[in-house]
Scaffold this active site. Structure first.
Site, PDB file in Angstrom:
ATOM      1  N   LYS A  92       0.719  -1.128  -0.023  1.00 33.27           N
ATOM      2  CA  LYS A  92      -0.021  -0.071  -0.127  1.00 33.27           C
ATOM      3  C   LYS A  92       0.918   1.109   0.003  1.00 33.27           C
ATOM      4  O   LYS A  92       0.506   2.241  -0.625  1.00 33.27           O
ATOM      5  CB  LYS A  92      -0.865  -0.033   1.178  1.00 33.27           C
ATOM      6  CG  LYS A  92      -1.932   0.979   1.503  1.00 33.27           C
ATOM      7  CD  LYS A  92      -2.933   0.996   2.222  1.00 33.27           C
ATOM      8  CE  LYS A  92      -2.612   0.950   3.797  1.00 33.27           C
ATOM      9  NZ  LYS A  92      -2.090   2.121   4.563  1.00 33.27           N
ATOM     10  N   ARG A  94      12.465 -11.645   5.354  1.00 33.13           N
ATOM     11  CA  ARG A  94      13.049 -10.278   5.916  1.00 33.13           C
ATOM     12  C   ARG A  94      13.919 -10.756   7.152  1.00 33.13           C
ATOM     13  O   ARG A  94      13.249 -11.236   7.999  1.00 33.13           O
ATOM     14  CB  ARG A  94      11.807  -9.581   6.367  1.00 33.13           C
ATOM     15  CG  ARG A  94      12.266  -8.083   6.652  1.00 33.13           C
ATOM     16  CD  ARG A  94      11.285  -7.095   6.351  1.00 33.13           C
ATOM     17  NE  ARG A  94      10.300  -7.300   7.375  1.00 33.13           N
ATOM     18  CZ  ARG A  94       8.979  -6.377   7.347  1.00 33.13           C
ATOM     19  NH1 ARG A  94       8.899  -5.734   6.153  1.00 33.13           N
ATOM     20  NH2 ARG A  94       7.976  -6.464   8.191  1.00 33.13           N
TER      21      ARG A  94
END
Ligand code: AMP
Length: 221
Positions: free
Chosen positions: A14, A122
């Site tokens: 987003k 990550r």
């Protein structure tokens, strides 16, 4: 006056999509999380009301959010905007209806498993905050920070189960919002796995519905 909301799960891209929209269209980007953080830093009355909830990772009560959003949107009365981070539930969506008329609600629909897999890759260097991704930004030596050689770790809240829980919470809260806007015929969903593939479709769509005078022509992609 063109006004839109963007919705998307944590990890859906987003932020990336919002940044590209405001690069290509002259909309004021209102990130409600950022606005709240600045109120907390300035110790405003809204900031004082919001702080403990934000620290606990809970939603700030609607009564405080009404004050904040009415104030912020009133200031932007004659400005086209992209609202990000609001609404987070149907009562906020209804409240927004009383303040402003929306032209579009854009929702990013990225499959949960894709987000979970991406966040699993990550790794961080805790002391410096440096972030690596084993697929597209790997450390030179696996498991070690490039600068200090120290061990990389994963955040507990990036563990697949924790991410899965966040995503379930997001979809539980968001489904009724999507239904609310679908009934008003202003919802447009974009399904995909990567911002680089989703954004060109978003841009083509926005070019059709955002007035020409708000298109920023020099920059493309
Ligand atoms: P964000 O940067 O969007 O993740 O927001 C950071 C924090 O601000 C959230 O964890 C909530 O505590 C608060 N917050 C942001 N947007 C809203 C909202 N629409 N309603 C209530 N609280 C919010």
């Amino acid at each position: 006056m063109f006004r839109m909301v963007i919705l998307g799960a944590p990890g859906s891209g987003k932020g990336t999509i919002s940044n590209r929209i405001i690069r290509d269209f002259a909309l004021k980007h209102l990130s409600v999380g950022d606005v709240l953080r600045s109120h907390v830093n300035n110790k405003s009355s809204v900031g004082q009301e919001a702080e403990s909830y934000m620290k606990a990772g809970k939603l700030v009560p609607d009564a405080t959010m009404v004050k904040l959003i009415s104030y912020e949107l009133k200031r932007l009365d004659s400005v086209p905007w992209l609202l990000d981070g609001f609404p987070r539930n149907v009562s906020q969506a209804k409240m927004l209806t009383n303040i402003s008329k929306l032209d579009l609600v854009l929702s990013l629909d990225v499959p949960n498993q894709i987000i979970i897999d991406r966040i699993k890759e990550r790794w961080i260097h805790e002391p410096s905050g440096r972030i690596y991704n084993t697929s597209f930004n790997p450390p030179t030596v696996p498991g070690k920070d490039d600068v200090t050689g120290e061990k990389l770790t994963q955040r507990p809240d990036d563990a697949p189960e924790a991410v899965g829980r966040r995503l379930t919470l997001y979809s539980d809260n968001t489904k009724p919002i999507l239904e609310f806007y679908a009934e008003k015929h202003i919802l447009k969903e974009f399904r995909g796995t990567e911002s680089n593939e989703i954004y060109p479709r978003v841009k083509l769509f926005l070019e059709e519905i955002i007035p020409k005078e708000l298109h920023i022509l020099e920059k493309s992609n």
